[in-house]
Design a protein around this motif. Structure first.
Motif, PDB file in Angstrom:
ATOM      1  N   LEU A   1       0.827  -1.208   0.000  1.00 36.06           N
ATOM      2  CA  LEU A   1       0.000   0.000   0.000  1.00 36.06           C
ATOM      3  C   LEU A   1       0.860   1.257   0.000  1.00 36.06           C
ATOM      4  CD1 LEU A   1      -2.871   1.187   0.188  1.00 36.06           C
ATOM      5  CD2 LEU A   1      -2.666   1.068   2.676  1.00 36.06           C
ATOM      6  N   LEU A   2       1.964   1.230   0.735  1.00 38.37           N
ATOM      7  CA  LEU A   2       2.860   2.382   0.729  1.00 38.37           C
ATOM      8  C   LEU A   2       3.490   2.596  -0.646  1.00 38.37           C
ATOM      9  CD1 LEU A   2       4.670   1.965   4.180  1.00 38.37           C
ATOM     10  CD2 LEU A   2       2.894   3.611   3.586  1.00 38.37           C
ATOM     11  N   LYS A   3       3.764   1.512  -1.350  1.00 35.57           N
ATOM     12  CA  LYS A   3       4.335   1.650  -2.694  1.00 35.57           C
ATOM     13  C   LYS A   3       3.318   2.221  -3.679  1.00 35.57           C
ATOM     14  CE  LYS A   3       7.013  -1.345  -4.509  1.00 35.57           C
ATOM     15  NZ  LYS A   3       8.194  -0.474  -4.640  1.00 35.57           N
ATOM     16  N   LEU A   4       2.032   2.003  -3.424  1.00 37.55           N
ATOM     17  CA  LEU A   4       1.008   2.539  -4.320  1.00 37.55           C
ATOM     18  C   LEU A   4       0.902   4.062  -4.242  1.00 37.55           C
ATOM     19  CD1 LEU A   4      -1.860  -0.096  -3.857  1.00 37.55           C
ATOM     20  CD2 LEU A   4      -0.284   0.138  -5.785  1.00 37.55           C
ATOM     21  N   PHE A   5       1.479   4.654  -3.186  1.00 33.53           N
ATOM     22  CA  PHE A   5       1.413   6.101  -3.026  1.00 33.53           C
ATOM     23  C   PHE A   5       2.537   6.817  -3.767  1.00 33.53           C
ATOM     24  CE2 PHE A   5      -0.813   5.399   1.264  1.00 33.53           C
ATOM     25  CZ  PHE A   5      -2.054   5.451   0.652  1.00 33.53           C
ATOM     26  N   GLU A   6       3.293   6.099  -4.578  1.00 30.91           N
ATOM     27  CA  GLU A   6       4.414   6.730  -5.275  1.00 30.91           C
ATOM     28  C   GLU A   6       3.954   7.757  -6.313  1.00 30.91           C
ATOM     29  OE1 GLU A   6       6.765   3.653  -6.926  1.00 30.91           O
ATOM     30  OE2 GLU A   6       7.648   3.030  -5.000  1.00 30.91           O
ATOM     31  N   PHE A   7       2.694   7.666  -6.738  1.00 31.23           N
ATOM     32  CA  PHE A   7       2.213   8.619  -7.747  1.00 31.23           C
ATOM     33  C   PHE A   7       2.108  10.027  -7.183  1.00 31.23           C
ATOM     34  CE2 PHE A   7      -1.533   7.423  -5.423  1.00 31.23           C
ATOM     35  CZ  PHE A   7      -2.324   8.566  -5.411  1.00 31.23           C
ATOM     36  N   GLN A   8       1.983  10.163  -5.862  1.00 28.40           N
ATOM     37  CA  GLN A   8       1.865  11.481  -5.234  1.00 28.40           C
ATOM     38  C   GLN A   8       3.060  11.676  -4.299  1.00 28.40           C
ATOM     39  OE1 GLN A   8       1.285  13.876  -2.957  1.00 28.40           O
ATOM     40  NE2 GLN A   8       0.358  15.253  -4.463  1.00 28.40           N
TER      41      GLN A   8
ATOM     42  N   ASP B   1      13.278  18.686   2.061  1.00 36.13           N
ATOM     43  CA  ASP B   1      13.990  19.686   1.264  1.00 36.13           C
ATOM     44  C   ASP B   1      13.938  19.345  -0.225  1.00 36.13           C
ATOM     45  OD1 ASP B   1      14.609  21.039   3.559  1.00 36.13           O
ATOM     46  OD2 ASP B   1      16.573  20.080   3.809  1.00 36.13           O
ATOM     47  N   ASP B   2      14.115  18.070  -0.548  1.00 36.52           N
ATOM     48  CA  ASP B   2      14.040  17.664  -1.960  1.00 36.52           C
ATOM     49  C   ASP B   2      12.646  17.898  -2.527  1.00 36.52           C
ATOM     50  OD1 ASP B   2      16.654  16.895  -1.706  1.00 36.52           O
ATOM     51  OD2 ASP B   2      16.209  14.746  -1.481  1.00 36.52           O
ATOM     52  N   LEU B   3      11.636  17.652  -1.722  1.00 35.14           N
ATOM     53  CA  LEU B   3      10.264  17.852  -2.182  1.00 35.14           C
ATOM     54  C   LEU B   3       9.963  19.327  -2.376  1.00 35.14           C
ATOM     55  CD1 LEU B   3       7.652  16.291  -2.800  1.00 35.14           C
ATOM     56  CD2 LEU B   3       6.994  16.615  -0.411  1.00 35.14           C
ATOM     57  N   ARG B   4      10.517  20.162  -1.519  1.00 31.22           N
ATOM     58  CA  ARG B   4      10.297  21.600  -1.645  1.00 31.22           C
ATOM     59  C   ARG B   4      10.994  22.145  -2.889  1.00 31.22           C
ATOM     60  NH1 ARG B   4      12.336  22.770   2.723  1.00 31.22           N
ATOM     61  NH2 ARG B   4      10.485  22.589   4.037  1.00 31.22           N
ATOM     62  N   GLU B   5      12.174  21.641  -3.188  1.00 30.55           N
ATOM     63  CA  GLU B   5      12.895  22.089  -4.379  1.00 30.55           C
ATOM     64  C   GLU B   5      12.214  21.612  -5.653  1.00 30.55           C
ATOM     65  OE1 GLU B   5      16.839  20.689  -3.993  1.00 30.55           O
ATOM     66  OE2 GLU B   5      17.360  22.020  -2.298  1.00 30.55           O
ATOM     67  N   ALA B   6      11.591  20.456  -5.620  1.00 28.08           N
ATOM     68  CA  ALA B   6      10.907  19.943  -6.813  1.00 28.08           C
ATOM     69  C   ALA B   6       9.595  20.666  -7.080  1.00 28.08           C
ATOM     70  CB  ALA B   6      10.648  18.448  -6.659  1.00 28.08           C
ATOM     71  N   ASN B   7       9.074  21.365  -6.074  1.00 27.56           N
ATOM     72  CA  ASN B   7       7.831  22.125  -6.213  1.00 27.56           C
ATOM     73  C   ASN B   7       6.680  21.235  -6.693  1.00 27.56           C
ATOM     74  OD1 ASN B   7       6.209  24.397  -6.028  1.00 27.56           O
ATOM     75  ND2 ASN B   7       6.721  25.134  -8.094  1.00 27.56           N
ATOM     76  N   GLU B   8       6.561  20.075  -6.056  1.00 31.60           N
ATOM     77  CA  GLU B   8       5.508  19.137  -6.404  1.00 31.60           C
ATOM     78  C   GLU B   8       4.169  19.607  -5.829  1.00 31.60           C
ATOM     79  OE1 GLU B   8       5.510  16.478  -8.244  1.00 31.60           O
ATOM     80  OE2 GLU B   8       7.661  16.474  -8.722  1.00 31.60           O
ATOM     81  N   PRO B   9       3.060  19.383  -6.539  1.00 31.64           N
ATOM     82  CA  PRO B   9       1.745  19.790  -6.014  1.00 31.64           C
ATOM     83  C   PRO B   9       1.337  18.927  -4.820  1.00 31.64           C
ATOM     84  CG  PRO B   9       1.492  18.527  -8.037  1.00 31.64           C
ATOM     85  CD  PRO B   9       2.969  18.768  -7.869  1.00 31.64           C
ATOM     86  N   THR B  10       0.570  19.531  -3.927  1.00 33.08           N
ATOM     87  CA  THR B  10       0.083  18.805  -2.763  1.00 33.08           C
ATOM     88  C   THR B  10      -1.158  17.998  -3.143  1.00 33.08           C
ATOM     89  OG1 THR B  10      -1.294  20.662  -2.057  1.00 33.08           O
ATOM     90  CG2 THR B  10       0.974  20.598  -1.240  1.00 33.08           C
ATOM     91  N   VAL B  11      -1.648  17.226  -2.185  1.00 35.95           N
ATOM     92  CA  VAL B  11      -2.852  16.434  -2.426  1.00 35.95           C
ATOM     93  C   VAL B  11      -4.043  17.357  -2.687  1.00 35.95           C
ATOM     94  CG1 VAL B  11      -4.416  14.725  -1.418  1.00 35.95           C
ATOM     95  CG2 VAL B  11      -1.959  14.553  -1.005  1.00 35.95           C
ATOM     96  N   ARG B  12      -4.135  18.447  -1.947  1.00 36.48           N
ATOM     97  CA  ARG B  12      -5.244  19.394  -2.154  1.00 36.48           C
ATOM     98  C   ARG B  12      -5.195  19.995  -3.539  1.00 36.48           C
ATOM     99  NH1 ARG B  12      -5.729  24.695  -1.963  1.00 36.48           N
ATOM    100  NH2 ARG B  12      -3.568  24.925  -1.253  1.00 36.48           N
ATOM    101  N   GLN B  13      -4.001  20.351  -4.006  1.00 40.75           N
ATOM    102  CA  GLN B  13      -3.874  20.928  -5.346  1.00 40.75           C
ATOM    103  C   GLN B  13      -4.226  19.909  -6.426  1.00 40.75           C
ATOM    104  OE1 GLN B  13       0.172  22.245  -5.246  1.00 40.75           O
ATOM    105  NE2 GLN B  13      -0.314  24.214  -4.249  1.00 40.75           N
TER     106      GLN B  13
ATOM    107  N   THR C   1       6.647   9.342   3.290  1.00 41.48           N
ATOM    108  CA  THR C   1       6.885   8.366   4.354  1.00 41.48           C
ATOM    109  C   THR C   1       7.728   7.205   3.856  1.00 41.48           C
ATOM    110  OG1 THR C   1       4.773   8.930   5.393  1.00 41.48           O
ATOM    111  CG2 THR C   1       5.782   6.846   6.028  1.00 41.48           C
ATOM    112  N   SER C   2       7.379   6.677   2.692  1.00 43.74           N
ATOM    113  CA  SER C   2       8.154   5.572   2.118  1.00 43.74           C
ATOM    114  C   SER C   2       9.572   6.006   1.790  1.00 43.74           C
ATOM    115  CB  SER C   2       7.467   5.044   0.860  1.00 43.74           C
ATOM    116  OG  SER C   2       6.156   4.592   1.154  1.00 43.74           O
ATOM    117  N   LYS C   3       9.711   7.214   1.253  1.00 41.64           N
ATOM    118  CA  LYS C   3      11.040   7.711   0.913  1.00 41.64           C
ATOM    119  C   LYS C   3      11.889   7.919   2.169  1.00 41.64           C
ATOM    120  CE  LYS C   3      12.188   8.998  -2.679  1.00 41.64           C
ATOM    121  NZ  LYS C   3      12.987   8.331  -3.751  1.00 41.64           N
ATOM    122  N   THR C   4      11.250   8.387   3.237  1.00 39.37           N
ATOM    123  CA  THR C   4      11.990   8.582   4.487  1.00 39.37           C
ATOM    124  C   THR C   4      12.497   7.263   5.040  1.00 39.37           C
ATOM    125  OG1 THR C   4      10.689  10.558   5.019  1.00 39.37           O
ATOM    126  CG2 THR C   4      11.815   9.468   6.830  1.00 39.37           C
ATOM    127  N   LEU C   5      11.622   6.242   5.080  1.00 37.99           N
ATOM    128  CA  LEU C   5      12.040   4.932   5.571  1.00 37.99           C
ATOM    129  C   LEU C   5      13.097   4.317   4.668  1.00 37.99           C
ATOM    130  CD1 LEU C   5       8.581   3.451   6.648  1.00 37.99           C
ATOM    131  CD2 LEU C   5      10.363   4.411   8.121  1.00 37.99           C
TER     132      LEU C   5
END
Length: 236
Positions: free
Chosen positions: A82-89, A208-220, A95-99
């Motif tokens: 299930l955690l791997k299925l969240f890779e699209f967002q 920090d990597d996510l902030r630099e990539a400027n990825e959209p949030t779930v709400r967006q 969480t998966s990337k942190t672990l």
């Protein structure tokens, strides 16, 4: 009183007075005691069947326990999937990337952690094994350290320190006081916080990597999705 004896020519009766269908001239007193009247037959088939039944029950219990353990592992693997299925967002996948980033450091630390925990359990067994049943064996002392991590069993130290009924020498008192402060500080404030530090460092790097990539949030993403659907329905 027993019934009067029947005539010799009548059918014989057993010791309960019931006719047996045999011709006899002897009267059997129903109240006459007999030798080995309540003796059971020498038959062990019932005990053997009972033992077989108990063995079968134990086997079934072990099998159902193994089944539950396997199902628990299956559920854990489902959580990983299930955690791997969240890779699209990317924000859900943090969480998966942190672990994943903290995994190598956590594995190396766990080796040191279990080695240190075992040594600490041996120290507790040698120092306090004769004073407290909790430290009487290495296994009990090892389990006690895990309970300390969960915040349990700290009252054992308080009970030992305040118990005036036990006569201890000065060296035993020093040992008790030393370990009562050493174990919680070393395990909770040092070892457990190292785990939190490893996870926090990995999480900060991923943030920090996510902030630099400027990825959209779930709400967006949800807002864009509903806007797109509304446009499609409008043109349709």
């Amino acid at each position: 009183p027993p019934p009067p004896p029947p005539p010799p020519s009548t059918f014989g009766t057993n010791r309960t007075g019931i006719s047996t269908g045999e011709t006899t001239g002897r009267y059997v007193d129903p109240f006459e005691p007999t030798v080995f009247r309540w003796e059971l037959e020498d038959d062990e088939s019932g005990i053997q069947a009972l033992g077989q039944m108990v063995t079968t029950i134990n086997d079934l219990s072990d099998f159902i326990t193994l089944y539950f353990c396997v199902q628990g592992l299956v559920l854990l693997l489902m959580v990983v999937q299930l955690l791997k299925l969240f890779e699209f967002q990317k924000h859900l996948n943090i969480t998966s990337k942190t672990l994943s980033r903290a995994g190598p450091d956590l594995l190396h630390f766990m080796v040191i952690f279990f080695f240190t925990l075992t040594c600490s359990a041996m120290v507790a067994h040698l120092m306090l094994g004769s004073l407290e049943e909790t430290f009487s064996t290495i296994t009990n002392a090892f389990n006690f350290h895990f309970e300390i991590i969960l915040g349990e069993s700290l009252g054992i130290f308080a009970a030992l320190l305040t118990n005036k009924s036990v006569v201890r020498t000065t060296l035993e008192d020093f040992t008790l006081v030393f370990y009562s402060f050493f174990a919680p500080l070393f395990i909770i404030l040092l070892m457990v916080n190292v785990i939190f530090g490893i996870l926090a460092d990995a999480f900060g790097t991923e943030k920090d990597d996510l902030r630099e990539a400027n990825e959209p949030t779930v709400r967006q993403d949800l807002t864009s999705y509903f806007r797109h659907n509304r446009k499609v329905l409008t043109f349709a």
